[in-house]
Scaffold this motif. Structure first.
Motif, mmCIF file in Angstrom:
data_model
loop_
_atom_site.group_PDB
_atom_site.id
_atom_site.type_symbol
_atom_site.label_atom_id
_atom_site.label_comp_id
_atom_site.label_asym_id
_atom_site.label_seq_id
_atom_site.Cartn_x
_atom_site.Cartn_y
_atom_site.Cartn_z
ATOM 1 N N VAL A 1 0.834 -1.203 0.000
ATOM 2 C CA VAL A 1 0.000 0.000 0.000
ATOM 3 C C VAL A 1 0.870 1.255 0.000
ATOM 4 O O VAL A 1 0.614 2.211 -0.744
ATOM 5 C CB VAL A 1 -0.955 0.000 1.211
ATOM 6 N N ASN A 2 1.896 1.251 0.839
ATOM 7 C CA ASN A 2 2.777 2.421 0.912
ATOM 8 C C ASN A 2 3.430 2.713 -0.441
ATOM 9 O O ASN A 2 3.489 3.880 -0.877
ATOM 10 C CB ASN A 2 3.845 2.197 1.976
ATOM 11 N N LYS A 3 3.901 1.684 -1.113
ATOM 12 C CA LYS A 3 4.582 1.885 -2.397
ATOM 13 C C LYS A 3 3.595 2.298 -3.493
ATOM 14 O O LYS A 3 3.942 3.079 -4.396
ATOM 15 C CB LYS A 3 5.356 0.627 -2.775
ATOM 16 N N ILE A 4 2.374 1.809 -3.428
ATOM 17 C CA ILE A 4 1.353 2.233 -4.391
ATOM 18 C C ILE A 4 1.017 3.708 -4.184
ATOM 19 O O ILE A 4 0.944 4.489 -5.147
ATOM 20 C CB ILE A 4 0.087 1.366 -4.252
ATOM 21 N N LEU A 5 0.822 4.107 -2.942
ATOM 22 C CA LEU A 5 0.513 5.505 -2.647
ATOM 23 C C LEU A 5 1.674 6.419 -3.039
ATOM 24 O O LEU A 5 1.465 7.521 -3.560
ATOM 25 C CB LEU A 5 0.187 5.676 -1.166
ATOM 26 N N SER A 6 2.891 5.955 -2.796
ATOM 27 C CA SER A 6 4.079 6.744 -3.161
ATOM 28 C C SER A 6 4.167 6.908 -4.672
ATOM 29 O O SER A 6 4.405 8.005 -5.183
ATOM 30 C CB SER A 6 5.351 6.078 -2.628
ATOM 31 N N ALA A 7 3.968 5.799 -5.394
ATOM 32 C CA ALA A 7 4.039 5.848 -6.854
ATOM 33 C C ALA A 7 2.938 6.726 -7.440
ATOM 34 O O ALA A 7 3.125 7.365 -8.480
ATOM 35 C CB ALA A 7 3.943 4.435 -7.429
ATOM 36 N N GLY B 1 1.839 9.389 -6.071
ATOM 37 C CA GLY B 1 2.014 10.769 -5.622
ATOM 38 C C GLY B 1 1.117 11.169 -4.472
ATOM 39 O O GLY B 1 0.920 12.364 -4.219
ATOM 40 N N ARG B 2 0.614 10.182 -3.741
ATOM 41 C CA ARG B 2 -0.311 10.497 -2.642
ATOM 42 C C ARG B 2 0.381 10.626 -1.285
ATOM 43 O O ARG B 2 -0.217 11.117 -0.333
ATOM 44 C CB ARG B 2 -1.401 9.424 -2.551
ATOM 45 N N THR B 3 1.615 10.124 -1.189
ATOM 46 C CA THR B 3 2.322 10.220 0.091
ATOM 47 C C THR B 3 3.821 10.230 -0.147
ATOM 48 O O THR B 3 4.296 9.688 -1.149
ATOM 49 C CB THR B 3 1.961 9.044 1.019
ATOM 50 N N ASP B 4 4.533 10.873 0.760
ATOM 51 C CA ASP B 4 5.993 10.784 0.757
ATOM 52 C C ASP B 4 6.489 10.133 2.052
ATOM 53 O O ASP B 4 7.673 10.159 2.360
ATOM 54 C CB ASP B 4 6.638 12.158 0.572
ATOM 55 N N ALA B 5 5.554 9.537 2.801
ATOM 56 C CA ALA B 5 5.897 8.852 4.051
ATOM 57 C C ALA B 5 6.419 7.459 3.743
ATOM 58 O O ALA B 5 6.073 6.847 2.736
ATOM 59 C CB ALA B 5 4.679 8.762 4.961
ATOM 60 N N SER B 6 7.273 6.946 4.635
ATOM 61 C CA SER B 6 7.751 5.569 4.505
ATOM 62 C C SER B 6 6.776 4.639 5.217
ATOM 63 O O SER B 6 5.907 5.084 5.971
ATOM 64 C CB SER B 6 9.138 5.433 5.137
ATOM 65 N N SER B 7 6.934 3.353 4.995
ATOM 66 C CA SER B 7 6.072 2.403 5.700
ATOM 67 C C SER B 7 6.321 2.463 7.202
ATOM 68 O O SER B 7 5.410 2.249 8.005
ATOM 69 C CB SER B 7 6.281 0.981 5.174
#
Length: 293
Positions: A62-68, A70-76
């Motif tokens: 989920v974290n990597k999908i959101l990062s890709a 552009g929805r988050t710059d937070a890490s898991s």
């Protein structure tokens, strides 16, 4: 004379019972009562799973999908932390700290629908709930090894044996209660479009397909190359490195083998038959089929 499972748990100062379910020390009665008033945001994403069923794996995806997207710059690591926990290194309960987290929040929980906040059990608007399920035999073995490592790390007495743990797990007397009550409680919501159900075993068999399914559920558009990149980053070997270097102690002991069928290294024939019978009794007629290979 060896202790019975019940006596062992009764003597364990690091767990406690709330409304018939045993919880680890970081889940207090006050936290559980406060869950009733927890507020969700419309873009919240919840990952619900029984312990050792794939929570951290799904968080990475989920974290990597959101990062890709552009929805988050937070890490898991920034997103980790169970909703119902109060961690020793944090001054406030996780559900309080989540109030200050930037959106979209990824909220993790091991609670059942009956013990989770009503807004999670009955989501509205655009809230998304991803439920991860893993066959109970591999879940039990993974949970046993995790518990032993965690207890050793924090100076707690070990569980006496695998046989002790198996009896607790089968009876629903270990932490977080009955595996079957947990998965079936969420499974009842399978027709609700707010929910996505994924099996650990299916993710192992075809991870790119699982990543694509999650991305579509979260309404993040991704091309095939991006999906393959995320799937590769979320293989066990890649993810283990990230977990081993986590700033959270319990996360560093999470990854062990990450395979399907490891239960064969621990289960006796009799234990396997006992759990097979439990599965048949609990799951027959529910439409839920679990894979053990």
């Amino acid at each position: 004379m060896a202790k019975t499972s019940a006596n062992f748990m009764d003597d364990d100062d690091f767990t406690h019972v709330v409304k018939g379910i045993r919880y680890p020390p970081d889940v207090t009665k006050d936290n559980l009562e406060a869950m009733v008033n927890f507020d969700l945001r419309d873009d919240d994403i919840i990952i619900a799973a029984f312990p050792k069923a794939g929570t951290n794996w799904m968080l990475e995806i989920v974290n990597k999908i959101l990062s890709a997207g552009g929805r988050t710059d937070a890490s898991s690591d920034d997103m980790v932390g169970k909703l119902e926990f109060t961690y020793p290194h944090e001054p406030r309960p996780r559900h309080v700290m989540l109030q200050e987290c930037a959106s979209p929040r990824v909220i993790l929980t091991h609670l059942t629908p009956d013990t989770a906040p009503p807004v999670i059990a009955h989501p509205q608007n655009n809230v998304k709930v991803i439920v991860v399920m893993r066959n109970p035999k591999d879940t039990a073995v993974s949970y046993f090894h995790f518990e032993q490592k965690l207890r050793s790390r924090f100076g707690r007495k070990p569980i006496p044996s695998w046989d002790e743990f198996f009896q607790l797990f089968l009876a629903g007397k270990h932490t977080y209660g009955c595996y079957f009550d947990h998965v079936l409680g969420w499974w009842e919501r399978r027709d609700d479009p707010h929910f996505l159900f994924l099996k650990y075993e299916d993710m192992k068999q075809d991870l790119p397909k699982a990543v694509k399914t999650v991305a579509e559920f979260l309404q993040v558009k991704m091309d095939d190359a991006s999906i393959e990149t995320i799937a590769h980053a979320c293989t066990f070997s890649s993810m283990k490195a990230a977990l081993d270097n986590s700033r959270y102690g319990d996360r560093t002991v999470n990854a062990r083998k990450g395979i399907v069928g490891d239960w064969k290294t621990m289960f006796t024939d009799e234990q396997s038959r006992m759990l097979d019978l439990k599965c048949k009794t609990k799951l027959e007629g529910t439409g839920l089929h679990l894979n053990f290979e």
